[in-house]
Design an enzyme around this catalytic site. Structure first.
Site, PDB file in Angstrom:
ATOM      1  N   LYS A 266      -6.575   5.659 -19.609  1.00  0.00           N
ATOM      2  CA  LYS A 266      -6.808   6.109 -20.979  1.00  0.00           C
ATOM      3  C   LYS A 266      -5.554   5.892 -21.824  1.00  0.00           C
ATOM      4  CE  LYS A 266     -10.522   7.166 -18.791  1.00  0.00           C
ATOM      5  NZ  LYS A 266     -10.810   8.464 -18.220  1.00  0.00           N
TER       6      LYS A 266
ATOM      7  N   ARG B 155       0.845  -1.210   0.000  1.00  0.00           N
ATOM      8  CA  ARG B 155       0.000   0.000   0.000  1.00  0.00           C
ATOM      9  C   ARG B 155       0.875   1.252   0.000  1.00  0.00           C
ATOM     10  NH1 ARG B 155      -1.997   1.581   4.587  1.00  0.00           N
ATOM     11  NH2 ARG B 155      -2.581  -0.481   5.335  1.00  0.00           N
TER      12      ARG B 155
ATOM     13  N   ASP C 261      -5.053  18.292 -15.427  1.00  0.00           N
ATOM     14  CA  ASP C 261      -5.420  16.925 -15.791  1.00  0.00           C
ATOM     15  C   ASP C 261      -5.025  16.738 -17.257  1.00  0.00           C
ATOM     16  OD1 ASP C 261      -6.734  14.613 -16.659  1.00  0.00           O
ATOM     17  OD2 ASP C 261      -8.450  14.931 -15.334  1.00  0.00           O
TER      18      ASP C 261
ATOM     19  N   TYR D 122     -14.248  17.018 -16.276  1.00  0.00           N
ATOM     20  CA  TYR D 122     -14.628  15.600 -16.356  1.00  0.00           C
ATOM     21  C   TYR D 122     -15.748  15.294 -15.349  1.00  0.00           C
ATOM     22  CZ  TYR D 122     -14.221  10.562 -15.738  1.00  0.00           C
ATOM     23  OH  TYR D 122     -14.502   9.228 -15.629  1.00  0.00           O
TER      24      TYR D 122
END
Ligand SMILES: *Cc1c(COP(=O)(O)O)cnc(C)c1O
Length: 367
Positions: free
Chosen positions: A195, A46, A170, A98
């Site tokens: 993406k 983690r 972004d 977005y």
């Protein structure tokens, strides 16, 4: 070192212990300690894993930043960024941000007292007026989704510096192949690696890149404290995919340019949105909502699905799919009408893609 060489050689070193050309996948949750607290740099996945480190090296190099932190998703990266804020802080974002970013701030972080405001970043008077309110972060997307508006990252981040506001970009739609926002003065870059970076529609991932050591430390802390880590396997897959980023982006653009040319010459098309680079093309057709829905369901090669940036071509109806979480009135204000279709142009042969478009458009005229 040039971009495509970096994609193949930075963070992609062969394994020293075995000579394996490709770095192995470290599928482990925990790491051996020789005595309490004494590690070889990793203690628990983690918090960190060699596959994370490898991808972080590649991404920081491609985005021209010193530090990168990878996350479970683009939304995880945004959550990490938002977690650095305190109650009463303001975030100002582009007006057609977005949909998932809008939802995250409005439905989650507003409950914790973080104010989320959207403005038109084309209007410098409006920008300066809002900067005087001392937001902590401005969140830009360029090109925006799905209207593909270009934002002047350089001038806006320069102005933001005067007011000590952090500029976050972004960069999902451009990928670092077309644009490196840190070189324009942005403080932080974020990606949905789902993406173009991943590029094969087979994983979810996110990343934050910066030159600010203090902010990078906060990102690593947020990953560990909030549990925003990806799986080592997904990190490895992104590292593999990035080796072809340059050649893929070039081809996405080449195909998109041909599709734009075809669409501009079609009488059923009202407006084509394309910034000239990358592979997303949005089109407003002269069609009713029901005709629009018929059109997007009748392609053979373009698959009707959310997401973008993969090798296969996709088609999306923002008003009822990706942007459905934004209220209709708000959507229409920013120009996102029911007749708008977003194409993610893939890497198929362009003549097949055009044939598919032509055939589906012809079907509409047959009663
Ligand atoms: C997809 C996307 C996100 C969210 O990323 P996930 O990986 O789906 O969580 C954020 N920003 C943009 C521009 C996106 O396209």
């Amino acid at each position: 070192m040039k971009f495509s060489t970096k994609t193949i050689h930075i963070g992609q070193k062969s394994d020293v212990s075995t000579g394996s050309i490709i770095p192995p996948i470290y599928l482990t949750s925990t790491f051996l300690q020789s005595s309490p607290g004494v590690t070889k740099g990793y203690d628990y996945t983690r918090a960190g894993n060699p596959n994370f480190t490898n991808l972080e090296k590649t991404l920081s190099s491609l985005e021209l930043g010193k530090y990168a932190t990878i996350f479970s998703s683009g939304s995880g990266a945004l959550t990490a960024i938002a977690s650095t804020l305190s109650s009463g802080d303001t975030v100002i974002a582009v007006d057609d941000v977005y949909g998932g970013t809008y939802r995250l701030f409005k439905q989650v972080f507003e409950k914790f007292g973080i104010i989320f405001k959207q403005i038109n970043f084309k209007n410098f008077e409006e920008i300066e007026k809002n900067f005087k309110l001392r937001p902590k972060i401005i969140l830009l997307e360029s090109p925006t989704n799905p209207l593909l508006k270009i934002v002047d990252i350089k001038n806006i981040s320069n102005l933001a510096k005067k007011y000590k506001i952090m500029t976050v970009v972004d960069n999902t739609f451009s990928s670092p192949y077309f644009q490196q926002p840190l070189s324009f003065g942005a403080d932080v870059v974020l990606h949905s690696s789902t993406k173009y970076l991943g590029g094969h529609s087979d994983l979810i991932g996110g990343a934050v890149i910066t030159n600010n050591k203090n902010f990078a430390d906060k990102m690593h802390f947020a990953r560990k404290a909030l549990g925003l880590n990806p799986s080592p396997f997904d990190a490895w897959l992104i590292s593999r995919s990035i080796k072809t980023l340059a050649i893929r982006m070039k081809k996405h653009q080449e195909n998109a340019l041909e599709i734009v040319k075809f669409l501009k010459g079609n009488s059923q098309v009202k407006k084509v949105y394309y910034p000239g680079f990358s592979g997303i093309v949005s089109v407003e057709f002269k069609l009713s909502l029901s005709q629009t829905k018929k059109l997007i369901s009748s392609f053979k090669i373009f698959s009707l699905a959310e997401s973008l940036g993969g090798i296969e071509s996709l088609v999306d109806h923002p008003a009822s799919m990706t942007h459905a979480s934004i209220p209709k009135k708000k959507r229409e204000q920013s120009g996102l009408h029911d007749g708008l279709i977003r194409f993610s142009i893939g890497l198929e042969d362009k003549t097949d893609l055009i044939k598919d478009l032509r055939r589906a458009l012809k079907l509409l005229t047959i009663k």
